[in-house]
Design a protein around this motif. Sequence first.
Motif, PDB file in Angstrom:
ATOM      1  N   SER A   1       0.854  -1.201   0.000  1.00 26.98           N
ATOM      2  CA  SER A   1       0.000   0.000   0.000  1.00 26.98           C
ATOM      3  C   SER A   1       0.880   1.238   0.000  1.00 26.98           C
ATOM      4  N   ASP A   2       0.317   2.302  -0.528  1.00 28.45           N
ATOM      5  CA  ASP A   2       1.017   3.591  -0.522  1.00 28.45           C
ATOM      6  C   ASP A   2       1.405   3.960   0.911  1.00 28.45           C
ATOM      7  N   GLU A   3       0.495   3.724   1.829  1.00 26.87           N
ATOM      8  CA  GLU A   3       0.736   4.088   3.231  1.00 26.87           C
ATOM      9  C   GLU A   3       1.940   3.316   3.800  1.00 26.87           C
ATOM     10  N   TRP A   4       2.017   1.996   3.510  1.00 26.27           N
ATOM     11  CA  TRP A   4       3.144   1.190   4.018  1.00 26.27           C
ATOM     12  C   TRP A   4       4.465   1.709   3.432  1.00 26.27           C
ATOM     13  N   ILE A   5       4.460   1.949   2.129  1.00 21.53           N
ATOM     14  CA  ILE A   5       5.720   2.349   1.473  1.00 21.53           C
ATOM     15  C   ILE A   5       6.191   3.713   1.992  1.00 21.53           C
ATOM     16  N   VAL A   6       5.254   4.661   2.105  1.00 20.62           N
ATOM     17  CA  VAL A   6       5.639   6.003   2.570  1.00 20.62           C
ATOM     18  C   VAL A   6       6.133   5.931   4.016  1.00 20.62           C
ATOM     19  N   THR A   7       5.419   5.195   4.866  1.00 20.74           N
ATOM     20  CA  THR A   7       5.812   5.130   6.282  1.00 20.74           C
ATOM     21  C   THR A   7       7.147   4.418   6.467  1.00 20.74           C
ATOM     22  N   ARG A   8       7.355   3.310   5.746  1.00 25.29           N
ATOM     23  CA  ARG A   8       8.566   2.500   5.968  1.00 25.29           C
ATOM     24  C   ARG A   8       9.782   3.020   5.198  1.00 25.29           C
ATOM     25  N   THR A   9       9.555   3.790   4.101  1.00 24.89           N
ATOM     26  CA  THR A   9      10.713   4.197   3.273  1.00 24.89           C
ATOM     27  C   THR A   9      10.770   5.689   2.946  1.00 24.89           C
ATOM     28  N   GLY A  10       9.623   6.367   2.939  1.00 26.32           N
ATOM     29  CA  GLY A  10       9.595   7.772   2.517  1.00 26.32           C
ATOM     30  C   GLY A  10       9.417   7.951   1.012  1.00 26.32           C
ATOM     31  N   ILE A  11       9.270   6.830   0.291  1.00 26.83           N
ATOM     32  CA  ILE A  11       9.179   6.917  -1.180  1.00 26.83           C
ATOM     33  C   ILE A  11       7.715   7.042  -1.622  1.00 26.83           C
ATOM     34  N   LYS A  12       7.485   7.976  -2.573  1.00 27.08           N
ATOM     35  CA  LYS A  12       6.138   8.122  -3.138  1.00 27.08           C
ATOM     36  C   LYS A  12       6.101   7.647  -4.586  1.00 27.08           C
ATOM     37  N   GLU A  13       7.175   7.926  -5.289  1.00 26.54           N
ATOM     38  CA  GLU A  13       7.245   7.487  -6.688  1.00 26.54           C
ATOM     39  C   GLU A  13       8.695   7.378  -7.122  1.00 26.54           C
ATOM     40  N   ARG A  14       8.904   6.736  -8.256  1.00 23.61           N
ATOM     41  CA  ARG A  14      10.251   6.588  -8.811  1.00 23.61           C
ATOM     42  C   ARG A  14      10.128   6.671 -10.324  1.00 23.61           C
ATOM     43  N   ARG A  15      11.257   6.865 -11.024  1.00 28.12           N
ATOM     44  CA  ARG A  15      11.239   6.976 -12.491  1.00 28.12           C
ATOM     45  C   ARG A  15      11.768   5.682 -13.100  1.00 28.12           C
TER      46      ARG A  15
ATOM     47  N   ILE B   1      17.123  -4.855 -13.081  1.00 29.77           N
ATOM     48  CA  ILE B   1      17.493  -5.992 -12.219  1.00 29.77           C
ATOM     49  C   ILE B   1      16.520  -6.156 -11.046  1.00 29.77           C
ATOM     50  N   ILE B   2      15.313  -5.625 -11.215  1.00 27.84           N
ATOM     51  CA  ILE B   2      14.312  -5.721 -10.140  1.00 27.84           C
ATOM     52  C   ILE B   2      13.177  -6.643 -10.565  1.00 27.84           C
ATOM     53  N   ASN B   3      12.777  -7.486  -9.625  1.00 33.97           N
ATOM     54  CA  ASN B   3      11.638  -8.375  -9.829  1.00 33.97           C
ATOM     55  C   ASN B   3      10.377  -7.642  -9.371  1.00 33.97           C
ATOM     56  N   TYR B   4       9.535  -7.265 -10.321  1.00 31.78           N
ATOM     57  CA  TYR B   4       8.329  -6.505  -9.962  1.00 31.78           C
ATOM     58  C   TYR B   4       7.202  -7.388  -9.410  1.00 31.78           C
ATOM     59  N   GLU B   5       7.601  -8.611  -9.002  1.00 27.73           N
ATOM     60  CA  GLU B   5       6.667  -9.445  -8.225  1.00 27.73           C
ATOM     61  C   GLU B   5       7.148  -9.570  -6.780  1.00 27.73           C
ATOM     62  N   ASP B   6       8.283  -8.939  -6.465  1.00 28.57           N
ATOM     63  CA  ASP B   6       8.863  -9.026  -5.114  1.00 28.57           C
ATOM     64  C   ASP B   6       8.651  -7.696  -4.389  1.00 28.57           C
ATOM     65  N   ARG B   7       7.666  -7.686  -3.493  1.00 28.82           N
ATOM     66  CA  ARG B   7       7.305  -6.414  -2.851  1.00 28.82           C
ATOM     67  C   ARG B   7       8.403  -5.875  -1.940  1.00 28.82           C
ATOM     68  N   ALA B   8       9.329  -6.748  -1.526  1.00 29.63           N
ATOM     69  CA  ALA B   8      10.385  -6.295  -0.611  1.00 29.63           C
ATOM     70  C   ALA B   8      11.446  -5.454  -1.334  1.00 29.63           C
ATOM     71  N   THR B   9      11.573  -5.609  -2.650  1.00 30.21           N
ATOM     72  CA  THR B   9      12.594  -4.830  -3.372  1.00 30.21           C
ATOM     73  C   THR B   9      12.005  -3.848  -4.387  1.00 30.21           C
ATOM     74  N   CYS B  10      10.876  -4.207  -5.014  1.00 27.17           N
ATOM     75  CA  CYS B  10      10.423  -3.373  -6.140  1.00 27.17           C
ATOM     76  C   CYS B  10       9.918  -2.004  -5.710  1.00 27.17           C
TER      77      CYS B  10
END
Length: 332
Positions: A32-46, A149-158
């Motif tokens: 979720s957007d909420e998890w990603i923002v809270t745990r990493t600070g990231i909202k989007e990437r290019r 080199i990113i697996n877009y099925e792996d939520r821990a890295t993508c």
Amino acid sequence: MSTRKAVITGVGGYVPKDVLSNHDIEKMVDTSDEWIVTRTGIKERRILRGKDQGTSVMGTEAAKEVLRKTDTDPAEVELIICATTTPDMIFPATANLIADKIGAINSFGYDLQAACSGFLYALTTATQFIEAGKYQKVLVVGADKMSSIINYEDRATCIIFGDGAGAVMLEATEEPYGVIDSILRSDGSGAQHLHLKAGGSRRPATIETVMAKEHFVYQEGGAVFKYAVKHMANVAATIMERNQLSSENVAWLVPHQANKRIIDATANRMGLDQERVMYTIHKYGNTTSATIPLNLWEYESQLKQGDNLVLAAFGGGFTWGATYLKWGYNGS
Ligand code: UT7
């Protein structure tokens, strides 16, 4: 003693136009957007899309911008060091491809791989070439197409990584500005926590390695996080101490952008408030070798001649380091 120093005289940057937002990723993996923002600070990437588009495409654009901004004839560039973990090809070096594309006909070049610390390793190496007296103009590029080199099925890295490039022109000077000190470290025992299993000489590509998704980043996030917080904060504090810097006279922390919590821990240790920390993680994520020059690119207009900057990074290898420099010019 010689007063010859290496100073950054200009910065260029490039990020691809395609945005991959947290909401886009919500449709790809269970997050979720909420998890990603809270745990990493990231909202989007290019993300760099398109057939046969490699890291050199982005490095070339960043390099062209810095040539233009510093009014440098590409034939005057003597050396190009490209920090990257995602070279266009295993060989030739991405630096050579960039040299060809920008017309740096008199330069030599090579790639340097130190994962997320790559730009600091390259900047320190370039500084030695200049301080030794033989080189006047060195282009230092940090560029990575992490999406390759990113697996877009792996939520821990993508969720973390993105694509981008930054470049700085490093020139000889007798003025009291430029790179003053640098600490670089590595610990190969950390490889087990963060690596790419196949595609190198140990496990060349086969149908089996592709089917097993071994050409994507493998990361034990929690383990890497612990080392990153400890080493990045320690190395930043050490470079401050040995250069008699205090929290009052550091103008900016220029940190690698892997996780906002790692950046904040480093800033806290240095005694810096958030106003003196460069953040680009919310919009670009972790672009590996490109995060530090992209920070400089984004914040260039706020920098003043004489500002004390502490650059710090931690990444795969493990590798980590810090650089202390005095900024050489006023931003526009
Ligand atoms: O730049 C190069 C070096 N790399 C780094 O510095 C990265 C360092 N590591 C990190 O930034 C963080 O470890 C991550 C952002 C990768 C992960 O955050 P975390 O807070 O360390 O999460 P975690 O891996 O400890 O996982 C906590 C929970 C787990 O669920 P359970 O086992 O507690 O039920 C994960 O499965 O969060 C879960 N999780 C997710 N949930 C929603 C992991 N990834 C996600 C996700 N969305 N994307």
